[in-house]
Scaffold this active site. Structure first.
Site, mmCIF file in Angstrom:
data_model
loop_
_atom_site.group_PDB
_atom_site.id
_atom_site.type_symbol
_atom_site.label_atom_id
_atom_site.label_comp_id
_atom_site.label_asym_id
_atom_site.label_seq_id
_atom_site.Cartn_x
_atom_site.Cartn_y
_atom_site.Cartn_z
ATOM 1 C CE LYS A 92 4.692 7.215 18.040
ATOM 2 N NZ LYS A 92 4.275 5.790 17.926
ATOM 3 C CD GLN A 113 9.756 4.740 12.387
ATOM 4 O OE1 GLN A 113 9.629 3.721 11.755
ATOM 5 N NE2 GLN A 113 8.874 5.731 12.310
ATOM 6 C CE LYS A 128 8.051 -0.461 11.550
ATOM 7 N NZ LYS A 128 7.458 0.738 10.923
ATOM 8 C CG ASP A 168 4.911 -1.199 9.432
ATOM 9 O OD1 ASP A 168 5.246 -0.075 9.020
ATOM 10 O OD2 ASP A 168 5.265 -2.240 8.846
HETATM 11 P P1 NDP Z 1 -1.110 -2.616 5.357
HETATM 12 O O1 NDP Z 1 -0.940 -3.918 6.057
HETATM 13 O O2 NDP Z 1 -2.309 -1.797 5.646
HETATM 14 O O3 NDP Z 1 -1.048 -2.840 3.766
HETATM 15 C C1 NDP Z 1 0.065 -3.412 3.166
HETATM 16 C C2 NDP Z 1 -0.209 -3.552 1.680
HETATM 17 O O4 NDP Z 1 0.996 -3.970 1.033
HETATM 18 C C3 NDP Z 1 -1.234 -4.623 1.382
HETATM 19 O O5 NDP Z 1 -1.915 -4.305 0.204
HETATM 20 C C4 NDP Z 1 -0.365 -5.875 1.197
HETATM 21 O O6 NDP Z 1 -0.969 -6.881 0.417
HETATM 22 C C5 NDP Z 1 0.828 -5.292 0.491
HETATM 23 N N1 NDP Z 1 2.008 -6.107 0.795
HETATM 24 C C6 NDP Z 1 2.486 -6.418 2.027
HETATM 25 N N2 NDP Z 1 3.556 -7.225 1.933
HETATM 26 C C7 NDP Z 1 3.739 -7.436 0.633
HETATM 27 C C8 NDP Z 1 4.691 -8.183 -0.096
HETATM 28 N N3 NDP Z 1 5.666 -8.879 0.521
HETATM 29 N N4 NDP Z 1 4.588 -8.155 -1.437
HETATM 30 C C9 NDP Z 1 3.612 -7.435 -2.057
HETATM 31 N N5 NDP Z 1 2.686 -6.714 -1.419
HETATM 32 C C10 NDP Z 1 2.745 -6.713 -0.099
HETATM 33 O O7 NDP Z 1 0.241 -1.804 5.643
HETATM 34 P P2 NDP Z 1 0.508 -0.243 5.519
HETATM 35 O O8 NDP Z 1 -0.279 0.320 4.395
HETATM 36 O O9 NDP Z 1 0.383 0.338 6.862
HETATM 37 O O10 NDP Z 1 2.063 -0.224 5.155
HETATM 38 C C11 NDP Z 1 2.546 -0.232 3.802
HETATM 39 C C12 NDP Z 1 3.992 0.269 3.776
HETATM 40 O O11 NDP Z 1 4.033 1.603 4.304
HETATM 41 C C13 NDP Z 1 4.990 -0.535 4.610
HETATM 42 O O12 NDP Z 1 6.262 -0.501 3.987
HETATM 43 C C14 NDP Z 1 5.050 0.250 5.918
HETATM 44 O O13 NDP Z 1 6.266 0.028 6.617
HETATM 45 C C15 NDP Z 1 4.985 1.675 5.371
HETATM 46 N N6 NDP Z 1 4.557 2.684 6.340
HETATM 47 C C16 NDP Z 1 3.356 2.589 6.990
HETATM 48 C C17 NDP Z 1 2.987 3.589 7.870
HETATM 49 C C18 NDP Z 1 1.633 3.605 8.522
HETATM 50 O O14 NDP Z 1 1.321 4.629 9.145
HETATM 51 N N7 NDP Z 1 0.811 2.574 8.410
HETATM 52 C C19 NDP Z 1 3.896 4.692 8.196
HETATM 53 C C20 NDP Z 1 5.097 4.738 7.389
HETATM 54 C C21 NDP Z 1 5.405 3.731 6.527
HETATM 55 P P3 NDP Z 1 -1.601 -8.173 1.154
HETATM 56 O O15 NDP Z 1 -2.894 -7.719 1.722
HETATM 57 O O16 NDP Z 1 -1.746 -9.165 0.048
HETATM 58 O O17 NDP Z 1 -0.612 -8.607 2.187
#
Ligand code: NDP
Length: 414
Positions: A92, A113, A128, A168
């Site tokens: 998962k 994970q 993943k 993600d």
């Molecule tokens: P989204 O795609 O919804 O949002 C990601 C955010 O982070 C955006 O604002 C993006 O900006 C920014 N971002 C992505 N890559 C970079 C980078 N290299 N440098 C700076 N900013 C960056 O993703 P999520 O909110 O779902 O995920 C965010 C984090 O949370 C990740 O680490 C993910 O693994 C973790 N996570 C998510 C879960 C979920 O349920 N969604 C569960 C557990 C963990 P931009 O739009 O400019 O790319």
């Protein structure tokens, strides 16, 4: 250097096997350093090769994803699924669509994970996947064609009892919808439990969208209460990112009495000393997939600054990194400490470098690592699987109450 010869040997082998996989090595070393304190008391680990098995995925799949863009050109991306560990349940873990995706990043995420999923107390293994496809700037039709091609290969490797992907970075409700539609067509069956994060009309769970951000705040709240007899109330909060996790962390932190003053994306960050107006952020990010810069044009008194790392120079009481791995380096960590923060809780996966963690710990900050702090998303995904198996839906309040309890339990377990 690890104290235990056994763990050092395992780590050396990880590095020798995959010398270029820096993020994976970082994640493994962090875990081995924790095990270093106890491994000598457990000779059975070495006798049975437990740690060697733990750091080697059960299966890694890579595949070609050809798709046609709107101009009629065929584009080719690379798809991956890392099936890391299925000891306690089906693999998962989410799918990430981002140009930086490679095997090192997916192995680090899949490895963490395993621990995160077991911490939820629910029967789910660790995995993943994803692709170096960049959904940014693509039309809905292009994203749909990509997702259909991706699933045309992935479908044979997943299933409700085998491997259950979710979202993600770059994979939200739209992408899961296209992926699930293609799976259903190929399999000719409505096996809802094969993917989580689905839309509510075809097997999704209420609270799943909010779960990671809400769960992060529930765990932080319990940590503040138990360790400092304190709460979010009246606290200044800085949250990086402006995606799924950041938006719903902002919502819950605000509901709990905190004032969120900054958010970011990969280009830069906004600062609103009056408190972020979340309806404006939702309109920009969820309404038309805009850039966070727009916020400063719309909200008087707020500012936008280029460069995403600068966000950590804004003083705060609570820092919630919710963007991506290694976004807080030593310099950013120093800023957070100097700004007077009392707590850092990780919404993103591995957002703090090892040097940053050392700085937090030396300064005596409360630090909640991602494996615990962001487990609310996958926990609610497991609740979505339960509802799919029962062919039944719980209310928002029911799922939210279960999520809160899970996060409180996780805090007390760690
Ligand atoms: P989204 O795609 O919804 O949002 C990601 C955010 O982070 C955006 O604002 C993006 O900006 C920014 N971002 C992505 N890559 C970079 C980078 N290299 N440098 C700076 N900013 C960056 O993703 P999520 O909110 O779902 O995920 C965010 C984090 O949370 C990740 O680490 C993910 O693994 C973790 N996570 C998510 C879960 C979920 O349920 N969604 C569960 C557990 C963990 P931009 O739009 O400019 O790319």
């Amino acid at each position: 250097m690890l104290k235990s010869e056994y763990l050092q040997r395992v780590y050396d082998q990880v590095v020798a096997r995959d010398p270029d996989q820096k993020e994976f090595q970082q994640a493994v070393l962090e875990v081995l350093e924790s095990l270093d304190m106890i491994v000598d008391k457990h000779p059975e680990y070495e006798a049975n090769g437990i740690i060697e098995s733990f750091v080697e995925p059960e299966r890694v799949i890579t595949f070609r994803v050809p798709w046609m863009d709107d101009k009629g050109h065929v584009q080719v991306n690379r798809g991956y699924r890392v099936q890391f560990n299925s000891a306690i349940g089906p693999y998962k873990g989410g799918l990430r669509f981002h140009p930086t995706v490679n095997l090192s990043i997916l192995k680090f995420l899949g490895f963490e994970q395993i621990l995160k999923n077991s911490l939820t107390g629910l029967p789910i293994g660790g995995g993943k996947g994803g692709s170096d496809f960049d959904p940014k700037g693509k039309s809905d039709a292009e994203v749909m064609r990509f997702c259909q091609s991706f699933m045309t290969e992935l479908y044979r490797h997943i299933g409700q009892f085998t491997d259950v992907p979710a979202g993600d970075i770059g994979v939200g409700g739209r992408e899961i919808g296209y992926l699930f539609g293609q799976y259903r067509r190929i399999r000719d069956a409505h096996e809802a439990g094969v993917l989580t994060g689905k839309g509510l009309t075809y097997g999704g769970s209420l609270t799943r969208t909010e779960a990671t951000g809400y769960g992060l705040c529930y765990l932080t709240q319990e940590m503040l209460k138990c360790m400092k007899n304190d709460s979010f109330s009246g606290k200044t909060v800085v949250i990086s990112g402006s995606g799924n996790v950041a938006i719903f962390a902002t919502e819950k932190a605000t509901q709990l009495g905190g004032k969120v003053v900054a958010l970011s994306d990969s280009n830069g960050y906004i600062h609103d000393p009056n408190g972020i107006q979340l309806d404006v952020v939702k309109d920009i990010k969820l309404g038309h997939r805009g850039r966070i810069k727009e916020y400063a044009d719309r909200v008087p008194g707020s500012t936008y600054t280029e460069g995403f790392r600068g966000i950590w120079s804004i003083p705060c009481d609570i820092a919630l990194p919710c963007a991506t791995q290694n976004e807080i380096d030593a310099e950013a960590a120093e800023h957070i400490v100097k700004g007077g923060a009392i707590a850092v809780a990780e919404g993103a996966n591995m957002p703090s470098t090892p040097e940053a963690i050392q700085i937090f710990q030396k300064a005596g900050l409360l630090f909640a690592p991602a494996k615990a702090a962001n487990a609310g998303g996958v926990a609610t995904s497991a609740l979505e699987m339960s509802q799919n198996s029962m062919r039944y839906s719980w209310t928002f309040e029911e799922v939210d109450a279960k999520l809160q309890q899970i996060m409180v339990n996780i805090f007390h377990n760690i």
